[in-house]
Design a protein around this motif. Sequence first.
Motif: not given
Length: 231
Positions: A95-112
Amino acid sequence: MSYNYRETDPEFAERLEHFAFEEVVREEGQQLDEVTRHMAIAATLLGCQGIEEFKEELPRAMQAGLTPVMIKEVVYQAVDYLGIGRVRPFLDAVNDALTGSGVKLPLEGQATTTMETRLEKGIQAQVDIFGEGMKEAWKNGHINRWLAANCFGDYYTRTGLTLAQREMITFCFLAAQGGCEPQLIAHAGGNMNLGNDKEFLIRVVSQCLPYIGYPRSLNAITCINKAAEAR
């Protein structure tokens, strides 16, 4: 504190970097595509609890082509094999790495699956991996039911990774933590059922060896051989 080993330990850094990033990666007959290699390394670092090296690996993995969804799925699935007590620091690191690189959380859901379908779909995932003999396994006590509904129904059914990729990272979780040889043999067989053959699994172990050392790597090779012989 994070040290630059090239400055503090130059001889060590020279040999480590040569072995892990050149010799192992280029070994003839033991190579993997970059996405698979870095996915295996990330899973292995989760398995051996190498949180500091995992933080170093994350940018390398993303540069190699692992998407945020793929990285998250590796971490999520680790909870079934390592427990949240050991996985939480890795999820925080992602989460730190993704938010630090500008990725918005949460990501798109993957549950089926839903709470109503997770057991049924989990049983089917077990059958797809291990064969028809798993259809009734969930009835052998509550932990086997949890295994079907939670491990396979909640996680293996998610999108973001293929079933073969999920079995490969499970193999890495087990090999890296050690002491799980019966499960490692079983999942080596599951990998083979999905097309991750003996030679592929040996390549996975080879590429992860710098991160877990020789004893656990050699144990993993033994388990692969036992699974292959059982076929």
